[in-house]
Design a protein around this motif. Structure first.
Motif, PDB file in Angstrom:
ATOM      1  N   UNK B  25       0.553  90.311  45.789  1.00 29.31           N
ATOM      2  CA  UNK B  25      -0.736  89.787  45.340  1.00 29.31           C
ATOM      3  C   UNK B  25      -0.980  88.391  45.908  1.00 29.31           C
ATOM      4  N   UNK B  26       0.086  87.537  45.853  1.00 30.21           N
ATOM      5  CA  UNK B  26      -0.041  86.184  46.391  1.00 30.21           C
ATOM      6  C   UNK B  26      -0.395  86.236  47.865  1.00 30.21           C
ATOM      7  N   UNK B  27       0.278  87.132  48.600  1.00 30.69           N
ATOM      8  CA  UNK B  27       0.031  87.204  50.034  1.00 30.69           C
ATOM      9  C   UNK B  27      -1.380  87.720  50.312  1.00 30.69           C
ATOM     10  N   UNK B  31      -2.322  83.023  49.260  1.00 27.90           N
ATOM     11  CA  UNK B  31      -1.724  81.860  48.590  1.00 27.90           C
ATOM     12  C   UNK B  31      -0.309  81.641  49.098  1.00 27.90           C
ATOM     13  N   UNK B  32       0.235  80.471  48.770  1.00 26.01           N
ATOM     14  CA  UNK B  32       1.602  80.149  49.149  1.00 26.01           C
ATOM     15  C   UNK B  32       2.554  81.022  48.320  1.00 26.01           C
ATOM     16  N   UNK B  33       3.400  81.844  49.003  1.00 26.31           N
ATOM     17  CA  UNK B  33       4.229  82.779  48.240  1.00 26.31           C
ATOM     18  C   UNK B  33       5.705  82.385  48.229  1.00 26.31           C
ATOM     19  N   UNK B  60      -0.128  78.231  40.770  1.00 23.99           N
ATOM     20  CA  UNK B  60       0.738  77.675  41.821  1.00 23.99           C
ATOM     21  C   UNK B  60       2.129  77.442  41.237  1.00 23.99           C
ATOM     22  N   UNK B  61       3.121  78.153  41.765  1.00 25.00           N
ATOM     23  CA  UNK B  61       4.463  78.096  41.176  1.00 25.00           C
ATOM     24  C   UNK B  61       5.200  76.884  41.737  1.00 25.00           C
ATOM     25  N   UNK B  62       5.016  75.739  41.082  1.00 26.59           N
ATOM     26  CA  UNK B  62       5.678  74.534  41.580  1.00 26.59           C
ATOM     27  C   UNK B  62       7.041  74.378  40.915  1.00 26.59           C
ATOM     28  N   UNK B  63       7.667  73.211  41.148  1.00 26.43           N
ATOM     29  CA  UNK B  63       9.023  73.013  40.676  1.00 26.43           C
ATOM     30  C   UNK B  63       9.116  73.079  39.150  1.00 26.43           C
TER      31      UNK B  63
END
Lengths: 435, 416
Positions: B25-27, B31-33, B60-63
């Motif tokens: 889905x992200x791709x 989006x950044x995957x 957005x899956x950040x740290x």
């Protein structure tokens, strides 16, 4: 010089029957010999056992050659596939489906082996799918982890698997006559070897083999030219896994003292298989199989070597060698510390001197007396085997037996495979790198 | 018990579903995957079907996301573990904090040596671009060198002095280091240098096989020379254990008593010291900087007057030396057999992949994490003997997960 000596014989063979036909005739005689061997009453059961284990390792090595040499998947999990099949076979033959907690009768051995092979194929499917994203080193690491994990679980869950004592398998060949049983086992294993070699040769010579080689050389390029990389990468794991699994369960239910032990799944055992394949020729299935058989035979028969003389080494040799090595080390480090130009001059001056000194020391410390002796080779033969493997990799990448097979194929002049083209193109690569 | 098994199947099912569908889905959305596979697997594990929210909203899956998800999944795992084993020492309320602290301290102590091994491997990888499959055997042979050196030295000194003298195993470490360094340099010079000079095609495969074959050779040579029987060097210290009665974080939160086995404490100090020496060497000396430069860009390094070929040799030698020193440091603690290289090698592969191949901080962190996971996992397993046997397996499970979910590791980059 050898070339010149061989030349007239070569032309004569080419003119009369042709090399390829000669190769087939020799192969036929070899097969006939293997078929006749167990009928020879002068051979002991031990000799037959050695042959059976030779066939078994030939299957392992040649299927690894298909996986690594032709498809380029450097998997160290080959023994784990074999172990999965053997353990599943043993558990099913013992408990039926009872080991899942369901009441059930046990199965006959043959059915158990078939179920085990199918389960191994499914595991190969999953592993192949998981490995899709991983390349060379990562793939090797993952398969090492997988096989170690499997070994540890088998070792630890001793309630089911018997722990380090191993899981006992039921015999496939049930007769009271030991000789007859061994003979039947011999034919079963030899038949398996021939069948699996035939299957693998068919794969490697068909379109699939072409696709696999293309994938080995360049996965992206192969994929962009329409090779279904995902499918072939998975299918090769399934096929080789099923082959070794089948061979493993048959071997362990008969000759391998009727039990499979976790020690068989160690990386050290895997490295033996790899060494056989490398020595025989990694990119040739027959080469790998022959390499495995010959190495196995030699390793088994060189347990004790009879020497016409007795050789002993002085204790002082070790000390002198240590001093020599330390001096070399100090010299190297010292030269390094000063500058890099010095080290070159140093090497030029001293390298040959050190070699001569080492040889002199060893010769001085060696005593040879004229009495016959036997040498228990023990682990030394494996160490020598390791050296041979490393040297083969470095100097004869295609294996020690590959040149012979290549000669029989009669294609050494023009139609050679990628391997030999690579050898010729060494100079170009060097030039490119320097440029 | 049944509830927990059902829940586990449920959680893994949704983790798998998430790991498969969310990155797609992200791709598709462009989006950044980078973290999507790991993030989705963790959220599927923690929240089950709620992973669908991740699929729908695609945050957005950040740290911060990743760390909180990791902590949450450990929390959930611990809760479920407590439910399945209510009598386990890791769970029962008044003791569990101390017990877990004790296990973690054990893990950190041994983890520092693991880190030392892994730094060697990562050094070789970042400069040469290969993984040494002989690392475990070099570690093993380091232990043997140290043992024989100590044995012979003690005998010689006892002869010379007339009284019994036992050489402290600490002296074995530099000796083993130097010898293994020489072995590493000679091997590199003979078999790996042709690869870098372009004499060998398909270098990656050659590197795997040649290092593997070299390890095979060392292992059998040691078996032939030293025999398959376990050896054990003398201890570092007379004292058996250091006891810390109270470790207090605030006045209210105290743990204790926590024990450290004295020899293992010494080993930890040695490990940390060696790592500091290595870091000093890499950061502050000319040669160390040259090594780092080579790991970043071979050609640029060559332009500035660094000989990359020499640096390759040096990197392999130092990597081998670190393995040998780790072996020499651990020989008084474990009983030493030629087979044990493979286990330690497996562990250091776990560490380097977990930390990110080629990253020194990654190797240090990875070493500590693997040490803690092994100690806690083995200590908390319901069946003590099986727990000890599964010690290595815990690390390997992490390894498989990291390779599948995030092959670049925690600090994934290819320079030092």
């Amino acid at each position: 010089m050898f070339k010149a000596l061989l030349q007239p014989i070569e032309t004569r063979i080419d003119k009369s029957i042709g090399r390829q036909n000669l190769g087939y005739i020799l192969l036929g005689f070899l097969v006939l010999y293997f078929l006749w061997f167990p009928q020879d009453s002068s051979q002991s059961n031990y000799a037959k056992t050695v042959f059976i284990s030779g066939f078994f390792y030939a299957i392992l090595a040649s299927s690894w050659a298909l996986l690594a040499g032709i498809a380029g998947q450097f998997s160290f999990g080959h023994m784990a596939f074999m172990g999965i099949c053997a353990y599943v076979t043993g558990l099913i033959a013992r408990d039926g489906i009872g080991f899942l907690g369901i009441e059930g009768a046990s199965f006959p051995t043959l059915v158990a082996i078939l179920i085990g092979t199918i389960v191994t194929g499914l595991v190969g499917l999953v592993i192949g799918w998981l490995l899709l994203r991983l390349r060379s080193s990562y793939l090797a690491l993952f398969t090492i982890a997988f096989s170690e994990l499997f070994r540890i679980v088998m070792l630890t869950e001793y309630d089911y698997t018997g722990g380090s004592n191993g899981l006992s398998l039921r015999r496939l060949v049930v007769t009271s006559d030991v000789d007859a049983a061994r003979r039947i086992e011999y034919y079963i294993m030899f038949g398996l070897l021939v069948l699996s070699l035939a299957l693998m040769y068919w794969i490697s010579n068909s379109r699939i083999g072409m696709f696999l080689r293309a994938m080995r050389e360049d996965e992206e390029a192969a994929s962009s030219l329409g090779v279904n990389v995902v499918f072939y990468k998975i299918i090769i794991f399934v096929i080789t896994g099923m082959i070794v699994g089948l061979a493993g369960s048959v071997f362990f239910s008969d000759v391998g003292s009727e039990r499979v032990i976790p020690e068989q799944l160690e990386i050290l055992q895997m490295s033996l298989v790899i060494a056989y394949a490398v020595i025989g020729g990694m990119e040739s299935l027959l080469g790998a199989a022959a390499g495995a058989f010959i190495s196995r035979y030699l390793l088994e028969n060189l347990r004790q070597v009879s020497l016409p003389v007795t050789i002993t080494f002085d204790g002082g040799v070790v000390g002198l060698m240590t001093l020599l090595i330390l001096a070399l080390a100090v010299g190297l480090v010292g030269a390094w510390a000063e500058n890099h130009e010095r080290i070159k001059a140093y090497k030029m001056r001293f390298r040959s001197g050190y070699i001569v000194a080492a040889i002199v020391i060893v010769l001085l410390g060696t005593n040879i007396t004229n009495t016959p002796s036997t040498w228990n080779t023990g682990f030394w033969r494996f160490a020598v085997f390791g050296i041979i493997m490393v040297l083969t990799l470095r100097y004869m990448r295609n294996g020690l037996l590959y040149p012979i097979l290549q000669w029989f194929s009669g294609r050494d002049a023009d139609l050679q495979e990628t391997v030999s083209i690579r050898n010729d193109s060494d100079d170009d690569t060097l030039a490119e790198d320097n440029a | 018990m049944n509830f927990v098994v059902l829940w586990l199947m449920f959680a893994f099912f949704f983790a798998g579903i998430g790991a498969y569908f969310v990155p797609k889905r992200y791709r598709n959305l462009g989006l950044d995957d980078t973290n999507s596979t790991t993030g989705a697997a963790l959220s599927g594990f923690v929240a089950g079907p709620l992973v669908g929210l991740l699929w729908y909203y695609t945050p957005k899956l950040n740290r911060i996301w990743m760390i909180s998800l990791t902590v949450l999944s450990f929390g959930v795992l611990y809760t479920m573990f407590a439910r399945a084993n209510p009598d386990n020492l890791c769970v029962v309320a008044p003791y569990n904090a101390t017990y877990l602290t004790q296990q973690s301290v054990n893990g950190i102590v041994i983890g520092s040596i693991y880190a030392l091994m892994a730094v060697g491997l990562t050094l070789i990888y970042s400069v040469q671009g290969i993984i040494s499959f002989a690392h475990g055997q070099l570690y093993m042979i380091g232990g043997y060198f140290s043992y024989y050196f100590l044995d012979r030295m003690s005998a010689a000194l006892t002869n010379a002095m007339g009284t019994e003298i036992i050489v402290n195993p600490i002296w074995g470490i530099p000796v083993a280091g130097i010898l293994v360094f020489i072995i590493g340099v000679v091997f590199e010079r003979l078999f790996l240098r042709p690869m870098h000079e372009g004499l060998i095609e398909r270098a990656a495969e050659y590197a795997i096989l040649i290092t593997f074959g070299f390890g095979f050779f060392i292992e059998y040579l040691t078996l032939a020379v030293a025999g398959p029987f376990p050896i054990r060097a003398t201890r570092y210290l007379e004292t058996r254990r250091f006891q810390f009665d109270r470790i207090s974080i605030t006045d209210d939160i105290t743990f204790g008593p926590v024990n450290v086995i004295a020899d293992r404490g010494v080993v930890m100090v040695i490990g940390i010291l060696l790592i500091f020496v290595l870091l000093y060497f890499l950061q502050r000396t000319w040669t160390g900087r040259a090594l780092r430069a080579t790991s970043m860009d071979k050609q640029a390094a060559a332009v500035t007057g660094i000989n990359p070929i020499t640096m390759n040799t040096l990197a392999f030698g130092i990597g081998a030396m670190l393995a040998g020193m780790a072996g020499a440091a651990l020989v008084p603690i474990f009983s030493w057999v030629p087979y044990l290289g493979a286990e330690m090698a497996g562990r250091s592969y776990v560490i380097v992949v977990l930390g990110g191949l080629g990253s020194v901080p990654g190797a240090l962190f990875g070493g500590l994490i693997v040490g803690i996971v092994e100690a806690v996992g083995a200590g908390c397993h319901p069946d003590a003997s099986k727990g000890a046997a599964y010690k290595e397996a815990f690390a390997l499970v992490i390894f498989a997960l990291v390779l599948l979910l995030k092959p670049t590791g925690l600090f994934g980059r290819e320079q030092l």
